[in-house]
Design an enzyme around this catalytic site. Structure first.
Site: not given
Length: 522
Positions: A109, A112, A195, A202, A271, A281
């Protein structure tokens, strides 16, 4: 909502921006329900300040560039709005699961990251905004929910650099810094990067509901993704199989583009794979300098699972994980009463789709390499010619970016012009042998050297975000000098242009760059 571009209106915009971002009608993912996310306020940074800001992303979101200089901007994008988050606008962290380094990791999950809502883009799309480093969430596990300045600057710069290279990616609006200490391998300072993406769903989101045996929620998620991002799949004979195919093909295209520019992601866990087929990411990533097909950019990847040459294979494997998660949905519309028979057919159908990954990836990479070599005509031996070049580069550890950029200087008829690229190779006789093959292939082309060079320089960037360039910007930013972050961002907006005033940014890395290590400890 449309924002004007005047400074005065920018100031008026900020007090209501949190509410605008969180308007319920604009947050489709949130409407899926509490099983998909947890609402909570961000943990704001103390005394935040702006480190970097993307005018391009601001323009995409119809935000005035002057907004970054307005009182309250840093506070808002550090997780501290100018007033309390309205109940309907509370940020959220989503839950997902996944495979990490090939091993099932269970529930993960947003540990942060907090999504603070959506804004309409000037391109007609809607974009979610997410604060990475916004504080602890129920999914933080042992983490503190923070991101550090160095990793936030790297993600900010690379997100925008990849976009300008033409590679699908999440974007980054801003980096907000703070003197707030954060403990990693050493004491660092906290930061938040904002972002921007159409979606942060995902592969791991699908794996989560599959692993928890919730086909109802799995279907709800798949329907959301299809209806919002893959509407053509709704008209297919099997919408969920069509979703798998669309995501698989986009992923194959994406990784072909990574390989073509020498980009290593570093942590290709399921993920960290976007259902939209965009790069997501940015952690211990890196662009290959001295070419090594086995290059590992992530110091934590001791087995080399995510090495440069492994990326296509891993992406394909990750698509298998997505397929497994979607199996309960595939074939539902066929009306097969026997569950075992339906499941068997679903597996067969999914395997047929997954077989399309190499069929898509191979030609996509060949097209990219043909463009990098300046070849207009398609010939049977082109892939072998490109592979032979990579083998020769690997043996001599020739610089990836400079080699391809300087190939444009090779002449069909004059080997004396090979020197700039030839000098990058330790084994120059091996390069000469390849160059002779290349010249023979060029003789079949109709373009002259000048026209070919122009085309090649549009396919081979001169400037990429090398680790040492990012490191210099980070070191200066730690001293509150953000000018190098801005300078790098501007250079990387035009990666294919000569920019002679910035020639030093295209040079071979200095010796000290070889000691730089990046890892998952951000």
């Amino acid at each position: 909502m449309s924002f004007s571009r005047s400074a005065a209106d920018a100031a008026d915009t900020l007090p209501d921006l949190a509410a605008t971002l969180g308007a319920p009608a604009e947050r489709a993912f949130v409407t899926l329900g509490d099983a998909f996310h947890t609402r909570l306020p961000a943990a704001p940074l103390a005394a935040p300040y702006v480190v970097g800001f993307s005018d391009d992303v601001a323009q995409l979101l119809d935000l005035p560039p002057s907004i970054a200089a307005q009182p309250g901007f840093a506070e808002l994008f550090a997780g501290n709005p100018t007033r309390d988050w309205p109940a309907h606008a509370m940020p959220y962290a989503s839950v997902y699961s996944g495979h990490q380094f090939g091993v099932w990791a269970g529930q993960l999950g947003d540990g942060r990251a907090l999504t603070i809502g959506e804004l309409p883009g000037t391109d007609g799309r809607r974009y979610e905004l997410q604060l990475k480093g916004g504080g602890r969430t129920p999914y933080s596990r042992m983490g503190d929910g923070r991101a550090v300045l160095r990793s936030s600057i790297r993600e900010f710069l690379c997100s925008e650099a990849m976009h300008h290279l033409g590679i699908p990616t999440t974007r980054a609006l801003t980096v907000i810094g703070s003197d707030q200490p954060v403990v990693r391998e050493e004491i660092e300072t906290a930061a938040v990067v904002t972002r921007v993406s159409e979606s942060f769903v995902r592969f791991g989101h699908f794996e989560h509901f599959f692993s928890n045996d919730r086909p109802d929620l799995l279907r709800q998620l798949a329907d959301h993704v299809i209806d919002r991002f893959y509407p053509a799949c709704r008209d297919a004979d099997d919408p969920y199989l069509a979703l798998l195919e669309a995501a698989t093909l986009r992923t194959a295209d994406l990784v072909a583009q990574w390989q073509a520019v020498g980009f290593c992601h570093g942590v290709m866990n399921t993920d960290n794979m976007s259902i939209l087929g965009v790069t997501i990411d940015y952690g211990p990533f890196g662009f290959v300098d001295a070419f090594d097909a086995n290059h590992i950019c992530n110091h934590s990847d001791t087995s080399g699972r995510y090495a440069y040459r492994m990326q296509p294979r891993i992406a394909h494997w990750n698509c298998y994980c997505l397929a497994q998660a979607l199996l309960p949905l595939i074939g539902l519309q066929h009306g097969i009463a026997d569950d075992d028979a339906r499941a068997e057919r679903a597996v067969d159908d999914a395997q047929a789709v997954l077989a399309k990954f190499p069929e898509r990836f191979g030609p996509a990479l060949e097209r990219a390499m043909r463009a990098k070599l300046g070849l207009e005509l398609e010939r049977e031996g082109d892939a072998e010619l490109a592979n032979k070049l990579l083998e020769t580069m690997h043996a001599s550890h020739a610089d990836f970016t400079l080699t391809f950029r300087r190939l444009a200087q090779i002449s069909k008829h004059d080997a004396s012009r090979d020197a700039p690229v030839r000098d990058l190779f330790i084994d120059r006789e091996a390069f000469d042998a390849w160059a002779n093959l290349y010249r023979a292939r060029l003789s079949e082309e109709t373009r002259d050297d000048a026209a070919r060079a122009v085309a090649m320089n549009r396919a081979n960037p001169k400037y990429v975000l090398r680790n040492h360039l990012a490191e210099v910007a980070i070191r200066r930013a730690k001293e509150k000098d953000f000018s190098e972050v801005e300078r790098l961002a501007q250079i990387l907006r035009r990666p294919f242009d000569e920019q002679p005033e910035h020639e030093a940014y295209a040079a071979l890395p200095p010796d000290w760059a070889g000691s730089l290590e990046v890892s998952c400890s951000s």
